[in-house]
Design a protein around this motif. Structure first.
Motif: not given
Length: 201
Positions: A127-130, A159-163
């Protein structure tokens, strides 16, 4: 029922894809902000369709089928357009590749496990990823059209790299569950069942 409000909210995420894709071809600030608004609204429906289905006891097979598909179609379409229009470039494209490959992998695992009547619950980390992924995509959509004091492209890229990192971790979790069931020995059929089948054939 397909026309229930939760299912209509789910379908709206699919219906919004054509205008979102089309507006990428309009090189104007208003178009970028409109895309961001439509994308944000679609992300909000992702929460409310499941919530309303549970509260109103309107959970359905078609809803469970459409919900993850709608999410993946929308995210895939936007990521492809971001790459195609140069708002996600260089090595950062790999983050989008990781996210898309994970979605394909998880979809296949869910389909396989569903055939075994095994459910795969969504973890808190997923959920955090999303959430991070959606926010990052929103910043990338706005890009250089955002306020000059806010580095939208940088925030969106990081942010996209973290995701993508969280995507890799959660994807591995789902893969372990799938492999555990794949490696399990299938139950033995009673000998008389084979004989009965042979005679009836």
């Amino acid at each position: 029922m397909l026309t229930s409000l939760p299912n209509l909210l789910t379908l709206s995420r699919i219906a919004v894809i054509p205008p979102v894709v089309g507006l990428f071809y309009v090189p104007e600030a208003w178009a970028a902000w409109t895309i961001c608004g439509l994308f944000a609204a679609a992300c909000i429906t992702d929460y409310f369709d499941g919530y309303l289905a549970r509260v109103w006891e309107q959970e359905s097979v078609i809803g469970k089928f459409l919900d993850p598909i709608a999410d993946k179609l929308l995210v895939a379409a936007v990521l492809i357009m971001l790459v195609g229009f140069g708002r996600l470039t260089g090595v950062s494209v790999l983050a989008a590749v990781v996210i898309l490959l994970r979605e394909v992998l998880v979809s296949g695992l869910r389909e396989y496990l569903a055939g075994l009547n095994v459910g795969v619950p969504v973890t808190r980390l997923a959920k955090w990823k999303t959430t991070i992924q959606m926010l990052a995509i929103g910043f990338l959509i706005v890009g250089d059209y955002g306020p000059p004091e806010i580095p939208s492209v940088l925030i969106g890229t990081l942010g996209l790299w973290v995701a993508a990192l969280l995507t890799f971790v959660t994807g591995w979790d789902y893969t372990r569950v799938g492999l555990r069931h794949m490696m399990a020995a299938p139950p033995r059929r009673p000998p008389h069942a084979t004989k009965t089948t042979a005679r009836s054939a």
